[in-house]
Design a protein around this motif. Sequence first.
Motif, PDB file in Angstrom:
ATOM      1  N   PRO A 172       0.928  -1.293   0.042  1.00 43.13           N
ATOM      2  CA  PRO A 172       0.008  -0.011   0.063  1.00 43.13           C
ATOM      3  C   PRO A 172       0.792   1.306   0.041  1.00 43.13           C
ATOM      4  N   GLN A 173       2.000   1.127   0.238  1.00 44.79           N
ATOM      5  CA  GLN A 173       2.767   2.487   0.172  1.00 44.79           C
ATOM      6  C   GLN A 173       4.181   2.219  -0.489  1.00 44.79           C
ATOM      7  N   GLY A 174       4.024   1.251  -1.619  1.00 47.66           N
ATOM      8  CA  GLY A 174       5.250   0.807  -2.222  1.00 47.66           C
ATOM      9  C   GLY A 174       5.414   1.452  -3.416  1.00 47.66           C
ATOM     10  N   LEU A 175       6.760   1.501  -4.075  1.00 47.31           N
ATOM     11  CA  LEU A 175       7.028   2.032  -5.538  1.00 47.31           C
ATOM     12  C   LEU A 175       6.188   1.414  -6.429  1.00 47.31           C
ATOM     13  N   PRO A 176       5.661   0.030  -6.590  1.00 44.79           N
ATOM     14  CA  PRO A 176       5.009  -0.271  -7.575  1.00 44.79           C
ATOM     15  C   PRO A 176       3.554   0.241  -7.599  1.00 44.79           C
ATOM     16  N   LEU A 177       2.933   0.342  -6.554  1.00 47.19           N
ATOM     17  CA  LEU A 177       1.761   1.109  -6.485  1.00 47.19           C
ATOM     18  C   LEU A 177       1.915   2.747  -6.972  1.00 47.19           C
ATOM     19  N   ALA A 178       2.955   3.157  -6.687  1.00 52.39           N
ATOM     20  CA  ALA A 178       2.931   4.651  -7.048  1.00 52.39           C
ATOM     21  C   ALA A 178       3.153   4.723  -8.644  1.00 52.39           C
ATOM     22  N   GLU A 179       3.688   3.887  -9.235  1.00 53.30           N
ATOM     23  CA  GLU A 179       3.865   3.475 -10.442  1.00 53.30           C
ATOM     24  C   GLU A 179       2.450   3.590 -11.332  1.00 53.30           C
ATOM     25  N   ALA A 180       1.804   2.553 -10.617  1.00 51.75           N
ATOM     26  CA  ALA A 180       0.517   2.203 -11.110  1.00 51.75           C
ATOM     27  C   ALA A 180      -0.496   3.509 -11.211  1.00 51.75           C
ATOM     28  N   LEU A 181      -0.556   4.219 -10.022  1.00 44.11           N
ATOM     29  CA  LEU A 181      -1.222   5.285  -9.769  1.00 44.11           C
ATOM     30  C   LEU A 181      -0.759   6.684 -10.926  1.00 44.11           C
ATOM     31  N   THR A 182       0.522   6.635 -11.048  1.00 43.61           N
ATOM     32  CA  THR A 182       1.152   7.686 -12.172  1.00 43.61           C
ATOM     33  C   THR A 182       0.638   7.202 -13.531  1.00 43.61           C
ATOM     34  N   THR A 183       0.725   5.787 -13.823  1.00 42.60           N
ATOM     35  CA  THR A 183       0.019   5.564 -15.121  1.00 42.60           C
ATOM     36  C   THR A 183      -1.527   5.747 -15.122  1.00 42.60           C
ATOM     37  N   LEU A 184      -1.985   5.559 -14.145  1.00 37.36           N
ATOM     38  CA  LEU A 184      -3.614   5.812 -14.106  1.00 37.36           C
ATOM     39  C   LEU A 184      -3.951   7.320 -14.414  1.00 37.36           C
ATOM     40  N   GLY A 185      -3.168   8.036 -13.673  1.00 42.87           N
ATOM     41  CA  GLY A 185      -3.306   9.622 -13.744  1.00 42.87           C
ATOM     42  C   GLY A 185      -2.783   9.883 -15.074  1.00 42.87           C
ATOM     43  N   GLU A 186      -1.823   9.335 -15.812  1.00 42.01           N
ATOM     44  CA  GLU A 186      -1.367   9.506 -17.215  1.00 42.01           C
ATOM     45  C   GLU A 186      -2.647   9.132 -18.250  1.00 42.01           C
ATOM     46  N   TYR A 187      -3.183   8.143 -17.830  1.00 43.95           N
ATOM     47  CA  TYR A 187      -4.448   7.425 -18.522  1.00 43.95           C
ATOM     48  C   TYR A 187      -5.479   8.458 -18.508  1.00 43.95           C
ATOM     49  N   TYR A 188      -5.809   9.095 -17.481  1.00 47.90           N
ATOM     50  CA  TYR A 188      -6.900  10.091 -17.277  1.00 47.90           C
ATOM     51  C   TYR A 188      -6.511  11.427 -18.101  1.00 47.90           C
ATOM     52  N   LEU A 189      -5.271  11.707 -17.933  1.00 48.80           N
ATOM     53  CA  LEU A 189      -4.768  12.967 -18.525  1.00 48.80           C
ATOM     54  C   LEU A 189      -5.018  12.976 -19.963  1.00 48.80           C
ATOM     55  N   ASP A 190      -4.369  11.924 -20.597  1.00 47.22           N
ATOM     56  CA  ASP A 190      -4.533  11.710 -21.963  1.00 47.22           C
ATOM     57  C   ASP A 190      -5.695  11.403 -22.644  1.00 47.22           C
ATOM     58  N   GLY A 191      -6.703  11.298 -21.854  1.00 51.26           N
ATOM     59  CA  GLY A 191      -8.088  10.556 -22.450  1.00 51.26           C
ATOM     60  C   GLY A 191      -9.314  11.420 -21.836  1.00 51.26           C
ATOM     61  N   GLU A 192      -9.874  10.761 -20.984  1.00 45.67           N
ATOM     62  CA  GLU A 192     -11.449  11.281 -20.530  1.00 45.67           C
ATOM     63  C   GLU A 192     -11.381  12.522 -19.887  1.00 45.67           C
ATOM     64  N   ASP A 193     -10.935  12.697 -18.571  1.00 46.19           N
ATOM     65  CA  ASP A 193     -11.351  14.041 -17.992  1.00 46.19           C
ATOM     66  C   ASP A 193      -9.941  14.325 -17.380  1.00 46.19           C
ATOM     67  N   PRO A 194      -9.159  15.012 -17.600  1.00 47.77           N
ATOM     68  CA  PRO A 194      -7.756  15.637 -16.974  1.00 47.77           C
ATOM     69  C   PRO A 194      -8.131  15.688 -15.199  1.00 47.77           C
ATOM     70  N   ALA A 195      -9.346  16.268 -14.805  1.00 43.39           N
ATOM     71  CA  ALA A 195      -9.569  16.608 -13.597  1.00 43.39           C
ATOM     72  C   ALA A 195      -9.344  15.153 -12.748  1.00 43.39           C
ATOM     73  N   LEU A 196      -9.878  14.134 -13.555  1.00 45.74           N
ATOM     74  CA  LEU A 196      -9.872  12.624 -12.612  1.00 45.74           C
ATOM     75  C   LEU A 196      -8.161  12.315 -12.479  1.00 45.74           C
ATOM     76  N   ALA A 197      -7.318  12.816 -13.189  1.00 46.03           N
ATOM     77  CA  ALA A 197      -6.061  12.479 -12.814  1.00 46.03           C
ATOM     78  C   ALA A 197      -5.343  13.118 -11.747  1.00 46.03           C
ATOM     79  N   ARG A 198      -5.863  13.713 -11.022  1.00 47.35           N
ATOM     80  CA  ARG A 198      -5.241  14.720 -10.012  1.00 47.35           C
ATOM     81  C   ARG A 198      -5.427  13.527  -8.734  1.00 47.35           C
TER      82      ARG A 198
END
Length: 172
Positions: free
Chosen positions: A32-58
Amino acid sequence: LGLARIEMTTGDRASARRHLNEAERILDRRTPQGLPLAEALTTLGEYYLDGEDPALARPPLARAAEIVARMPPGTTLEARPLYLMSRVERTAGDLRKAGELLAQALDALESQRALLGRSDNTHVQFSERYAPYYLDYIDLLVELGEPEQAFTVLERYRARALLDAFLSRSEV
C-alpha cells in the motif's frame, strides 16, 4: 500494469482501464505504500490526463506523489508524477502551480542525472527521454511572461545535452 501500458499505446482504452484498476487493487492490497503502487497510480493519472477527463488524474497523481515523497528525493520516480500533475494544473488554468510542479520535477531529474553512470549512451538517452519536461517548462515560463527564466532553463538544458553528446562520442 504492463498490459495496461501496451493497451494505452495501442489505443485500447477500455481494456487499459480495466487492467489499471486491477493493478491498482492488487498493489494497494500487497504494497500500500510501495513504489509499484506509485507507478500504477502515475500510469492511471496519465491515462486520465491523456483521455477522459484531466481532472480525474489529480487524485491518483497526488497519491503517487505522496508515496514517492517518502522515498529518498531526486529520482525519475519522483519527477514523473510531478510532471503529470503540472500538466493537470496547466489544463485547469493554474499556471503558477504548474510552474512550481515542473520546477520540482526538473530538480528531481537533475539529481538523478548526477547519479547516472558513465556509459556512452546513458546520458544521451536520459536527455532525449526527459526533453519534454524541459520544453514544457520553457513554454510555460514564456506563457507566464518570464522569458529570462525560460532562457536560463533552455541554456541549462542545451548545455547538458551538449555535454551528454561529448560523453557519447559515438553520437557526435
